[in-house]
Design an enzyme around this catalytic site. Structure first.
Site, PDB file in Angstrom:
ATOM      1  CD  GLU A 252     -96.567  86.455  49.960  1.00  0.00           C
ATOM      2  OE1 GLU A 252     -96.503  85.219  49.782  1.00  0.00           O
ATOM      3  OE2 GLU A 252     -97.021  87.242  49.116  1.00  0.00           O
ATOM      4  CB  CYS A 286     -93.464  79.214  53.532  1.00  0.00           C
ATOM      5  SG  CYS A 286     -92.744  80.531  52.553  1.00  0.00           S
TER       6      CYS A 286
END
Length: 479
Positions: A252, A286
């Site tokens: 991720e 993110c």
């Protein structure tokens, strides 16, 4: 009044250990040392992996209700320690207290979801008699735990992103070793303290080990580990994948997420959500809103609305409830992003708001028409900066969203379902959020990216699939 302890242990094979106090963790607003914790050496990491290997069989044999009860215990204890967890997060990550409380709520949600999923690990009956040669045969499959797992979690969501690894592992029955980010280890350590209260977990079921990067290669390269799940920067993540050997890898990674505001959008709603998505916890997410692409018919109006709102955002001590913009994780990171902003302005971008820097405090910044090749457009800013551009054609707007080496999530503000379906087909991202920002996530949904944004999906049920393997059974019925 919440007060942190001066020192904290690591957790080795389910037990607290204090071999040293070598890791100093700072209050990200004051810069002063807030507490110290133990730092794992390679020998300790090796011992933890050996413990996880020993624990693999008894973990796999835990009953579904036993795994559920462990996770329910965690939910109850996190609720009891809510204020402590939020304050620890505020100190070690510099996260404004309201955002910290929101993350504790999500931590609890994630463990609650995992408790439910612990009793839903289904398989399937499959007919095999698809031709004459298979007459009388039947098949079935189930999911079994993959074995010892390695987890590396980041600094920006040190509670919930650790939870998205720990909770599914317990739900599926995998022992694990975890390396929390050295800048923010306390949340994971408190999770270890709570897990240590669960006697049903076999020795070696978990180890939580702050470690320096130089001493942590075993988390990646050791062949006894069957899965590596890493959340962090793309540069580090792809390097770890190259070193991981035969084990399964879930990554991720980063993004420079875009949001499209069409001419039929509710601009007041879009404004509120883009302010949140672009600047909450100083943009250190993110899926933070980095690029905002606005239809030319409403561009000037929406730009002026954004400029006015950005100028009202209160910055300062994250422990104050009125604070919306806290410090970035370090002065080094703040200086890096300040340099990107200055370079974009030097290349022709217009600075609409912010841009100032004092220590680790970078002002909420809004840029217009930054050059396509500038770092604030092409790379992951990971800080409080948003870049505005305009579009006239929906297809061109989608192409601009896709014009990135990243592909994590995107947001769309439009009332046109046909445009939504076109975007769902054409956007090369892991997730699309309609009438909200790219930053939106619910903890049971599949979450992850494509391109340089990673491999695999989190969200409890989907992480459990990665942490398990299909085991098939074929039966020939006697005639």
């Amino acid at each position: 009044m919440v007060k942190l302890k001066d020192t904290y242990p690591l957790y080795l094979n389910n037990k607290a250990a204090q071999p040293n106090t070598d890791l100093a963790v700072t209050d990200k607003f004051t810069g002063e040392v807030a507490f110290r914790t133990a730092l794992a050496t390679p020998d300790v990491i090796d011992e933890a992996i050996a413990g996880a290997v020993r624990a693999a069989e008894p973990m796999a044999k835990l009953a579904s209700y036993e795994k559920r009860d462990v996770l329910d215990h965690c939910v109850a204890r996190f609720q009891e320690r809510f204020d402590e967890l939020a304050y620890a997060l505020c100190v070690e990550a510099g996260k404004p207290i309201a955002d910290a409380e929101g993350e504790v709520t999500r931590l609890i949600d994630t463990f609650r979801i995992a408790a439910e999923e612990a009793t839903r690990n289904y398989g399937e009956i499959q007919p095999l008699d698809i031709s004459a040669r298979a007459k009388g045969y039947m098949g079935m499959w189930k999911r079994v735990p993959i074995g010892p797992c390695s987890f590396i979690s980041p600094f920006n969501f040190p509670l919930n992103l650790a939870a998205h690894k720990i909770a599914p592992a317990i739900a599926v029955g995998c022992p694990f070793v975890m390396k929390p980010a050295s800048m923010t280890p306390l949340g994971a350590i408190i999770m270890g303290e709570v897990l240590a209260e669960c006697d049903v977990l076999p020795e070696g079921a978990f180890s939580i080990l702050p470690a320096s990067r130089d001493g942590a290669d075993l988390f990646t390269v050791d062949d006894r580990l069957k899965l590596l799940s890493f959340t962090g920067s793309p540069g580090v993540g792809w390097d770890l994948k190259a070193k991981a050997g035969k084990k399964k890898v879930v990554l991720e990674l980063g993004g420079n997420a875009a949001v499209v505001v069409d001419k039929d959008a509710d601009l007041d709603h879009a404004l509120a959500r883009i302010i949140f998505g672009g600047y909450y916890q100083s943009g250190q997410s993110c899926i933070h809103v980095q690029r905002v692409i606005v239809h030319e018919d409403v561009y000037d109006t929406f730009r002026d609305m954004l400029v006015a709102k950005v100028g009202t955002l209160k910055a300062g001590d994250p422990k104050n409830r009125e604070t919306f913009i806290g410090p970035m994780i370090s002065e080094k990171e703040a200086k890096r992003l300040k340099g990107w902003i200055d370079a974009a302005v030097g290349g022709g971008a217009k600075l609409l708001a912010g841009g100032g820097l004092e220590g680790a405090m970078l002002e909420a910044t809004l840029l217009e028409d930054a050059p396509d090749a500038s770092d604030v457009v092409r790379e992951e800013a990971f800080g409080p900066v948003v870049v505005l551009s305009r579009f006239s054609d929906w297809g061109a707007a989608l192409a601009e969203v896709n014009d990135s080496r990243f592909g994590l999530q995107a947001g769309l503000f439009t009332r046109d379902i046909h445009k939504v379906l076109e975007a769902w087909d054409d956007l090369d991202v892991g997730g699309i959020v309609v009438n909200d920002v790219s930053s939106y996530r619910v903890d049971n949904m599949p979450y992850g990216g494509v391109k340089d944004s990673g491999l695999g999906r989190e969200g409890v049920r989907f992480a459990m699939e990665d942490m398990s393997e299909i085991r098939n059974l074929v039966i020939r019925r006697e005639s």
